[in-house]
Design a protein around this motif. Structure first.
Motif, PDB file in Angstrom:
ATOM      1  N   ASP A   1     -16.016  25.698  -7.499  1.00 25.66           N
ATOM      2  CA  ASP A   1     -14.818  25.166  -6.861  1.00 25.66           C
ATOM      3  C   ASP A   1     -14.821  23.638  -6.935  1.00 25.66           C
ATOM      4  N   PHE A   2     -13.851  23.086  -7.672  1.00 29.16           N
ATOM      5  CA  PHE A   2     -13.759  21.635  -7.817  1.00 29.16           C
ATOM      6  C   PHE A   2     -12.786  21.014  -6.814  1.00 29.16           C
ATOM      7  N   LYS A   3     -12.220  21.833  -5.936  1.00 30.32           N
ATOM      8  CA  LYS A   3     -11.254  21.309  -4.976  1.00 30.32           C
ATOM      9  C   LYS A   3     -11.862  20.237  -4.069  1.00 30.32           C
ATOM     10  N   PRO A   4     -13.092  20.421  -3.560  1.00 29.93           N
ATOM     11  CA  PRO A   4     -13.681  19.348  -2.735  1.00 29.93           C
ATOM     12  C   PRO A   4     -13.821  18.032  -3.498  1.00 29.93           C
ATOM     13  N   LEU A   5     -14.189  18.105  -4.791  1.00 31.21           N
ATOM     14  CA  LEU A   5     -14.347  16.886  -5.587  1.00 31.21           C
ATOM     15  C   LEU A   5     -13.013  16.181  -5.778  1.00 31.21           C
ATOM     16  N   VAL A   6     -11.982  16.959  -6.122  1.00 31.65           N
ATOM     17  CA  VAL A   6     -10.648  16.364  -6.313  1.00 31.65           C
ATOM     18  C   VAL A   6     -10.160  15.730  -5.013  1.00 31.65           C
ATOM     19  N   THR A   7     -10.390  16.419  -3.904  1.00 33.16           N
ATOM     20  CA  THR A   7      -9.968  15.899  -2.596  1.00 33.16           C
ATOM     21  C   THR A   7     -10.696  14.602  -2.269  1.00 33.16           C
ATOM     22  N   LEU A   8     -12.013  14.573  -2.506  1.00 33.09           N
ATOM     23  CA  LEU A   8     -12.798  13.380  -2.202  1.00 33.09           C
ATOM     24  C   LEU A   8     -12.396  12.201  -3.079  1.00 33.09           C
ATOM     25  N   LEU A   9     -12.147  12.467  -4.369  1.00 32.45           N
ATOM     26  CA  LEU A   9     -11.719  11.387  -5.265  1.00 32.45           C
ATOM     27  C   LEU A   9     -10.382  10.809  -4.816  1.00 32.45           C
ATOM     28  N   ALA A  10      -9.495  11.669  -4.346  1.00 33.69           N
ATOM     29  CA  ALA A  10      -8.182  11.204  -3.892  1.00 33.69           C
ATOM     30  C   ALA A  10      -8.297  10.376  -2.618  1.00 33.69           C
ATOM     31  N   ILE A  11      -9.198  10.795  -1.717  1.00 36.48           N
ATOM     32  CA  ILE A  11      -9.349  10.084  -0.443  1.00 36.48           C
ATOM     33  C   ILE A  11     -10.106   8.776  -0.632  1.00 36.48           C
ATOM     34  N   VAL A  12     -11.241   8.840  -1.332  1.00 43.96           N
ATOM     35  CA  VAL A  12     -12.064   7.636  -1.530  1.00 43.96           C
ATOM     36  C   VAL A  12     -11.334   6.623  -2.404  1.00 43.96           C
ATOM     37  N   ASN A  13     -10.802   7.074  -3.562  1.00 43.64           N
ATOM     38  CA  ASN A  13     -10.006   6.246  -4.470  1.00 43.64           C
ATOM     39  C   ASN A  13     -10.643   4.868  -4.692  1.00 43.64           C
ATOM     40  N   PRO A  14     -11.819   4.835  -5.336  1.00 50.15           N
ATOM     41  CA  PRO A  14     -12.521   3.549  -5.507  1.00 50.15           C
ATOM     42  C   PRO A  14     -11.720   2.507  -6.275  1.00 50.15           C
ATOM     43  N   LEU A  15     -10.797   2.936  -7.132  1.00 45.36           N
ATOM     44  CA  LEU A  15      -9.993   1.979  -7.884  1.00 45.36           C
ATOM     45  C   LEU A  15      -9.148   1.114  -6.957  1.00 45.36           C
ATOM     46  N   ALA A  16      -8.673   1.707  -5.872  1.00 38.95           N
ATOM     47  CA  ALA A  16      -7.846   0.962  -4.929  1.00 38.95           C
ATOM     48  C   ALA A  16      -8.659  -0.045  -4.123  1.00 38.95           C
ATOM     49  N   ILE A  17      -9.993   0.101  -4.112  1.00 38.14           N
ATOM     50  CA  ILE A  17     -10.843  -0.801  -3.344  1.00 38.14           C
ATOM     51  C   ILE A  17     -11.282  -2.000  -4.179  1.00 38.14           C
ATOM     52  N   VAL A  18     -10.958  -2.011  -5.478  1.00 42.41           N
ATOM     53  CA  VAL A  18     -11.339  -3.116  -6.355  1.00 42.41           C
ATOM     54  C   VAL A  18     -10.857  -4.475  -5.823  1.00 42.41           C
ATOM     55  N   PRO A  19      -9.604  -4.605  -5.342  1.00 42.37           N
ATOM     56  CA  PRO A  19      -9.182  -5.914  -4.799  1.00 42.37           C
ATOM     57  C   PRO A  19     -10.060  -6.392  -3.652  1.00 42.37           C
ATOM     58  N   PHE A  20     -10.488  -5.452  -2.805  1.00 38.75           N
ATOM     59  CA  PHE A  20     -11.367  -5.827  -1.701  1.00 38.75           C
ATOM     60  C   PHE A  20     -12.737  -6.275  -2.228  1.00 38.75           C
ATOM     61  N   PHE A  21     -13.229  -5.589  -3.246  1.00 38.65           N
ATOM     62  CA  PHE A  21     -14.506  -5.965  -3.856  1.00 38.65           C
ATOM     63  C   PHE A  21     -14.417  -7.365  -4.456  1.00 38.65           C
TER      64      PHE A  21
ATOM     65  N   VAL B   1     -18.458   2.363 -11.527  1.00 40.17           N
ATOM     66  CA  VAL B   1     -17.654   2.052 -12.716  1.00 40.17           C
ATOM     67  C   VAL B   1     -16.462   1.175 -12.348  1.00 40.17           C
ATOM     68  N   CYS B   2     -15.759   1.538 -11.276  1.00 39.00           N
ATOM     69  CA  CYS B   2     -14.578   0.761 -10.873  1.00 39.00           C
ATOM     70  C   CYS B   2     -14.955  -0.657 -10.471  1.00 39.00           C
ATOM     71  N   PHE B   3     -16.039  -0.814  -9.721  1.00 47.82           N
ATOM     72  CA  PHE B   3     -16.460  -2.143  -9.289  1.00 47.82           C
ATOM     73  C   PHE B   3     -16.988  -2.965 -10.467  1.00 47.82           C
ATOM     74  N   ALA B   4     -17.620  -2.298 -11.431  1.00 51.01           N
ATOM     75  CA  ALA B   4     -18.133  -3.019 -12.601  1.00 51.01           C
ATOM     76  C   ALA B   4     -17.002  -3.593 -13.441  1.00 51.01           C
ATOM     77  N   LEU B   5     -15.817  -3.001 -13.359  1.00 51.80           N
ATOM     78  CA  LEU B   5     -14.655  -3.485 -14.111  1.00 51.80           C
ATOM     79  C   LEU B   5     -13.868  -4.541 -13.346  1.00 51.80           C
ATOM     80  N   ALA B   6     -14.388  -4.960 -12.193  1.00 54.27           N
ATOM     81  CA  ALA B   6     -13.671  -5.938 -11.370  1.00 54.27           C
ATOM     82  C   ALA B   6     -13.546  -7.288 -12.076  1.00 54.27           C
ATOM     83  N   ASP B   7     -14.559  -7.695 -12.860  1.00 49.05           N
ATOM     84  CA  ASP B   7     -14.518  -8.983 -13.560  1.00 49.05           C
ATOM     85  C   ASP B   7     -13.361  -9.081 -14.549  1.00 49.05           C
ATOM     86  N   PRO B   8     -13.199  -8.119 -15.474  1.00 51.89           N
ATOM     87  CA  PRO B   8     -12.036  -8.208 -16.367  1.00 51.89           C
ATOM     88  C   PRO B   8     -10.713  -8.155 -15.624  1.00 51.89           C
TER      89      PRO B   8
END
Length: 212
Positions: free
Chosen positions: A2-22, A161-168
């Motif tokens: 069951d990948f539903k927990p993973l999809v749900t967690l990725l949607a909630i955490v959404n590390p890409l949206a935290i890049v500006p804060f980083f 991965v998302c935070f590592a791309l913060a420089d570019p």
């Protein structure tokens, strides 16, 4: 599987949206200090998810803490962070003394920022923890529980991965773009903080909802 927990967690955490804060909190860091912050934040995100899956219910019951109270506390942390962002104040801004002391302070500050507020509550706040606890409660076997912990590894890698791309991303936006984005995200974060706190307060005091 069951990948539903993973999809749900990725949607909630959404590390890409935290890049500006980083970018905001590490904008004066050296590359090495930023790499350490990335590793610490990614590992902390995994640790929070794994701990929530394995011990979440027991921890809350042991301290007699409700998820509603957890929401209010997390909302307050978010609100404090948003105020700093609206003032365009980096978290590590301090009076500099000598080079060695400044480097040591920034190294310690990088580890601190990676945990609070980047990991808690921005990446893995009350919503993430409560979601993990719910799925852990539904787990019917040890394998399903271990799989849920494994999803924490995926979240940690996605964060790195998302935070590592913060420089570019920073090079594309430029200093002015980052300042504008920082204040805009600070305003959005303040609104989200109020939403989180309101949800917790309404659960703690249902009479507030009836009064409105």
């Amino acid at each position: 599987m069951d990948f539903k927990p993973l999809v749900t967690l990725l949607a909630i955490v959404n590390p890409l949206a935290i890049v500006p804060f980083f970018i905001h909190y590490t904008r004066d860091f050296s590359p090495e200090q930023r790499r350490r912050t990335i590793v610490t934040a990614a590992f902390s995100a995994f640790l929070v998810i794994a701990t929530s899956a394995l011990l979440g219910l027991q921890i809350l019951e042991f301290f007699s803490i409700s998820l509603a109270s957890f929401q209010v506390g997390g909302g307050m942390l978010l609100l404090i962070s948003s105020m700093n962002m609206l003032n365009a104040q980096p978290a590590e801004a301090k009076a500099q003394t000598n080079e060695f002391e400044d480097g040591a302070e920034k190294a310690a500050m990088g580890a601190s920022i990676a945990v609070v507020p980047l990991t808690i509550p921005l990446l893995t706040g009350p919503a993430t923890m409560s979601t993990v606890v719910i799925y852990a409660e539904k787990a019917q076997s040890v394998l399903q529980l271990v799989t849920l912990v494994g999803y924490g590894v995926v979240i940690g890698l996605a964060t790195a991965v998302c935070f590592a791309l913060a420089d570019p991303i920073a090079r594309v936006l430029g200093k002015t773009g980052i300042n504008v984005m920082t204040r805009l995200m600070g305003l959005i974060l303040a609104a989200l903080a109020i939403e989180v706190m309101t949800g917790g307060l309404l659960k703690l005091f249902p009479i507030l909802g009836r009064a409105s």
